[in-house]
Design a protein around this motif. Sequence first.
Motif, mmCIF file in Angstrom:
data_model
loop_
_atom_site.group_PDB
_atom_site.id
_atom_site.type_symbol
_atom_site.label_atom_id
_atom_site.label_comp_id
_atom_site.label_asym_id
_atom_site.label_seq_id
_atom_site.Cartn_x
_atom_site.Cartn_y
_atom_site.Cartn_z
ATOM 1 N N ASP A 126 50.288 67.717 92.346
ATOM 2 C CA ASP A 126 51.273 66.744 92.829
ATOM 3 C C ASP A 126 50.852 65.320 92.466
ATOM 4 O O ASP A 126 51.662 64.526 91.999
ATOM 5 C CB ASP A 126 51.446 66.845 94.349
ATOM 6 N N ARG A 127 49.595 65.000 92.676
ATOM 7 C CA ARG A 127 49.117 63.645 92.384
ATOM 8 C C ARG A 127 49.205 63.337 90.899
ATOM 9 O O ARG A 127 49.548 62.214 90.515
ATOM 10 C CB ARG A 127 47.700 63.471 92.903
ATOM 11 N N PHE A 153 52.911 62.682 90.256
ATOM 12 C CA PHE A 153 53.318 61.378 90.783
ATOM 13 C C PHE A 153 52.780 60.240 89.925
ATOM 14 O O PHE A 153 53.460 59.240 89.708
ATOM 15 C CB PHE A 153 52.889 61.200 92.240
ATOM 16 N N ALA A 170 55.111 57.560 88.203
ATOM 17 C CA ALA A 170 54.911 56.133 88.466
ATOM 18 C C ALA A 170 54.796 55.353 87.161
ATOM 19 O O ALA A 170 55.354 54.262 87.026
ATOM 20 C CB ALA A 170 53.669 55.923 89.323
ATOM 21 N N PHE A 185 61.269 62.889 90.188
ATOM 22 C CA PHE A 185 60.528 62.655 91.426
ATOM 23 C C PHE A 185 60.808 63.754 92.426
ATOM 24 O O PHE A 185 59.893 64.303 93.038
ATOM 25 C CB PHE A 185 60.893 61.279 91.991
ATOM 26 N N LEU A 230 59.109 67.198 92.311
ATOM 27 C CA LEU A 230 57.750 67.336 92.856
ATOM 28 C C LEU A 230 57.730 67.367 94.377
ATOM 29 O O LEU A 230 56.698 67.665 94.971
ATOM 30 C CB LEU A 230 56.866 66.175 92.377
ATOM 31 N N ALA A 231 58.844 67.029 94.988
ATOM 32 C CA ALA A 231 58.874 66.956 96.461
ATOM 33 C C ALA A 231 58.925 68.344 97.082
ATOM 34 O O ALA A 231 59.292 69.288 96.519
ATOM 35 C CB ALA A 231 60.074 66.134 96.910
#
Length: 95
Positions: A52-53, A56, A60, A91, A94-95
Amino acid sequence: MELELQDADLKSVLNRLRRAQGQIAGVIRMIEEGRDCEDVITQLAAASRALDRAGFAIIATGLQQCVTGVEAGRKNDEDVEQIRARLERLFLSLA
């Protein structure tokens, strides 16, 4: 939309992905060895967070590039809206 990662960003993302790769290998090994369920779940959750990181961080960077690209290129409202919608979908994936 093409994503260009700077060296520092690329290194960070690759480190996170390698960490997740190692954690997933650990989960597989733990399952094969018949390890405790709680330990397996803990390791799997860590791998999920690392993925996930990384995702993200990539998003970003994409957002930053799109914003600066829109400002520099003064894209029209339709282009900006299409970019926003695409980034939002990424986005949310990934949630």
